[in-house]
Design an enzyme around this catalytic site. Structure first.
Site, PDB file in Angstrom:
ATOM      1  N   VAL A  54     -15.515   9.804 -27.887  1.00  0.00           N
ATOM      2  CA  VAL A  54     -15.592  11.615 -27.808  1.00  0.00           C
ATOM      3  C   VAL A  54     -14.185  12.143 -27.899  1.00  0.00           C
ATOM      4  O   VAL A  54     -14.246  13.409 -28.137  1.00  0.00           O
ATOM      5  CB  VAL A  54     -15.801  11.611 -26.023  1.00  0.00           C
ATOM      6  CG1 VAL A  54     -17.026  10.904 -25.683  1.00  0.00           C
ATOM      7  CG2 VAL A  54     -14.512  11.036 -25.061  1.00  0.00           C
TER       8      VAL A  54
ATOM      9  N   ILE B 124     -13.328   4.972  -6.367  1.00  0.00           N
ATOM     10  CA  ILE B 124     -14.560   4.527  -6.697  1.00  0.00           C
ATOM     11  C   ILE B 124     -14.365   3.288  -7.200  1.00  0.00           C
ATOM     12  O   ILE B 124     -13.562   3.067  -8.210  1.00  0.00           O
ATOM     13  CB  ILE B 124     -15.515   5.453  -7.539  1.00  0.00           C
ATOM     14  CG1 ILE B 124     -15.418   6.697  -6.974  1.00  0.00           C
ATOM     15  CG2 ILE B 124     -16.969   4.551  -7.509  1.00  0.00           C
ATOM     16  CD1 ILE B 124     -16.279   6.948  -5.740  1.00  0.00           C
TER      17      ILE B 124
ATOM     18  N   ASN C  26     -18.530  12.128 -18.621  1.00  0.00           N
ATOM     19  CA  ASN C  26     -17.829  10.975 -17.741  1.00  0.00           C
ATOM     20  C   ASN C  26     -16.824  10.315 -18.386  1.00  0.00           C
ATOM     21  O   ASN C  26     -16.036   9.697 -17.594  1.00  0.00           O
ATOM     22  CB  ASN C  26     -19.116  10.115 -17.251  1.00  0.00           C
ATOM     23  CG  ASN C  26     -18.612   8.959 -16.706  1.00  0.00           C
ATOM     24  OD1 ASN C  26     -17.987   8.799 -15.296  1.00  0.00           O
ATOM     25  ND2 ASN C  26     -18.668   7.534 -17.384  1.00  0.00           N
TER      26      ASN C  26
ATOM     27  N   ALA D 181      -3.321  16.674 -15.573  1.00  0.00           N
ATOM     28  CA  ALA D 181      -3.323  17.887 -16.046  1.00  0.00           C
ATOM     29  C   ALA D 181      -4.623  17.990 -16.714  1.00  0.00           C
ATOM     30  O   ALA D 181      -5.322  18.983 -16.849  1.00  0.00           O
ATOM     31  CB  ALA D 181      -2.400  18.106 -17.202  1.00  0.00           C
ATOM     32  N   SER D 182      -5.223  16.891 -17.295  1.00  0.00           N
ATOM     33  CA  SER D 182      -6.485  16.908 -17.926  1.00  0.00           C
ATOM     34  C   SER D 182      -7.787  17.113 -17.041  1.00  0.00           C
ATOM     35  O   SER D 182      -8.712  17.831 -17.281  1.00  0.00           O
ATOM     36  CB  SER D 182      -6.953  15.446 -18.658  1.00  0.00           C
ATOM     37  OG  SER D 182      -6.928  14.446 -17.882  1.00  0.00           O
ATOM     38  N   LYS D 183      -7.593  16.599 -15.975  1.00  0.00           N
ATOM     39  CA  LYS D 183      -8.718  16.694 -14.836  1.00  0.00           C
ATOM     40  C   LYS D 183      -8.779  18.030 -14.159  1.00  0.00           C
ATOM     41  O   LYS D 183      -9.839  18.745 -13.900  1.00  0.00           O
ATOM     42  CB  LYS D 183      -8.568  15.593 -13.967  1.00  0.00           C
ATOM     43  CG  LYS D 183      -8.933  14.155 -14.234  1.00  0.00           C
ATOM     44  CD  LYS D 183     -10.195  14.003 -14.843  1.00  0.00           C
ATOM     45  CE  LYS D 183     -10.550  12.576 -15.439  1.00  0.00           C
ATOM     46  NZ  LYS D 183     -11.980  12.574 -15.829  1.00  0.00           N
TER      47      LYS D 183
ATOM     48  N   TYR E 114      -3.015  12.766 -16.626  1.00  0.00           N
ATOM     49  CA  TYR E 114      -4.318  12.473 -16.238  1.00  0.00           C
ATOM     50  C   TYR E 114      -4.599  13.686 -15.326  1.00  0.00           C
ATOM     51  O   TYR E 114      -5.945  14.326 -15.712  1.00  0.00           O
ATOM     52  CB  TYR E 114      -4.529  11.369 -15.296  1.00  0.00           C
ATOM     53  CG  TYR E 114      -5.890  10.890 -14.873  1.00  0.00           C
ATOM     54  CD1 TYR E 114      -6.999  10.157 -15.794  1.00  0.00           C
ATOM     55  CD2 TYR E 114      -6.213  11.032 -13.560  1.00  0.00           C
ATOM     56  CE1 TYR E 114      -7.959  10.200 -14.999  1.00  0.00           C
ATOM     57  CE2 TYR E 114      -7.385  10.737 -12.986  1.00  0.00           C
ATOM     58  CZ  TYR E 114      -8.371   9.958 -13.753  1.00  0.00           C
ATOM     59  OH  TYR E 114      -9.754   9.993 -13.405  1.00  0.00           O
TER      60      TYR E 114
ATOM     61  N   SER F 295     -11.738  14.650 -11.106  1.00  0.00           N
ATOM     62  CA  SER F 295     -10.962  13.630 -10.066  1.00  0.00           C
ATOM     63  C   SER F 295     -10.127  14.341  -8.946  1.00  0.00           C
ATOM     64  O   SER F 295      -9.689  15.358  -9.393  1.00  0.00           O
ATOM     65  CB  SER F 295      -9.962  12.853 -11.022  1.00  0.00           C
ATOM     66  OG  SER F 295      -9.212  11.984 -10.143  1.00  0.00           O
TER      67      SER F 295
END
Ligand code: NDP
Length: 245
Positions: free
Chosen positions: A63, A186, A89, A155-157, A153, A141
């Site tokens: 992706v 999860i 996802n 910053a991306s989410k 992570y 997240s």
């Protein structure tokens, strides 16, 4: 009931973990076809082989590579003729305290989580606009709201939430909803790497005192991908056992 009869879906990172549970749920709810776009081709093929006929397609996809995503979209359109649902996802983490984080760790996470969501969405939205129907579910997240060791992570989410809320406004009048689900702890391979002592600490922090299952997360995605949520757009749905940071 969030019935997906006659609907065609794409689930990125659908070979395993949360994505594979979403594929399973979509098939169970009657989706006409589900395309798995995943980096790991053999795992994607194994997941697709769990379902009879050609209902689930396994397509090798990175992706974070725009040209690759374009080819995957073309291949999916050839097979299905349309894409009604997109679940962004696929995601990775490369954790480190910010002062120790390399530019490579930063880039890899942003390119996969954020650019990947952008590339897949950009390929699919024109077809959704043309058909006047679309459901986009982005997996963010709880870390979007900040987490030690996850500046890249997080910053991306967080950016995914901004993208979700903006697209929701821009596409609402075109019959397309755009929502986000924010999981927290999860049980998947992503979580299995956590040391035992840390995982015990985490369990004490979750009000329900347990991790969530991929099936529970897939249920939240199903709600946002089905018609029961037709008047819902631009939300962040936390699936976290009551653990708000
Ligand atoms: P997993 O690591 O179990 O599965 C992720 C899947 O995405 C894998 O099949 C992986 O392939 C694939 N993938 C990774 N990079 C790419 C890429 N560039 N292109 C296409 N596919 C790719 O993750 P989870 O199921 O745990 O997580 C799914 C999503 O949920 C992620 O976005 C994650 O950030 C988010 N999330 C998960 C939480 C959890 O507690 N599990 C908590 C919060 C958010 P490969 O096997 O080759 O790496």
């Amino acid at each position: 009931m969030s019935d997906l009869k006659g609907k065609y879906a794409v689930v990125t990172g659908g070979a395993r973990g949360i994505g594979a549970a979403v594929v399973k749920r979509f098939v169970a709810e009657g989706a006409a076809g589900v395309a798995i776009w995943d980096y790991d081709e053999s795992a994607a093929k194994e997941t697709a082989a769990l379902y009879p006929g050609d209902r689930v397609l396994a397509i090798r996809c990175d992706v974070s590579d725009r040209e690759n995503v374009k080819r995957c979209a073309e291949q999916t359109m050839e097979a299905f003729g349309r894409i009604d649902i997109l679940v962004n996802n696929a995601g990775i983490c490369r954790d480190a305290l910010f002062v120790n984080m390399s530019e490579d760790q930063w880039d890899k996470v942003l390119r996969t989580n954020l650019n990947g969501t952008y590339y897949c969405t950009a390929e699919v939205v024109p077809g959704m606009i043309a058909s006047g129907y679309g459901k986009i579910v982005n997996i963010s997240s709880s870390a979007a709201h900040g987490n030690v060791g996850q500046a890249n992570y997080s910053a991306s989410k967080a950016a995914i939430l901004g993208l979700t809320k903006t697209l929701a406004r821009e596409l609402a009048a075109k019959g397309i909803t755009v929502n986000a689900v924010s999981p927290c702890f999860i049980e998947t391979d992503m979580m299995n790497g956590i040391p035992e002592t840390l995982s015990q600490t985490i369990l004490r922090m979750i009000p329900m005192r347990r991790m969530g299952t991929t099936d529970e997360l897939a249920g939240a995605v199903l709600f946002l991908a089905g018609d029961d949520s037709r008047f819902v757009t631009g939300i962040e749905l936390p699936v976290n056992g009551g653990m708000f940071t």
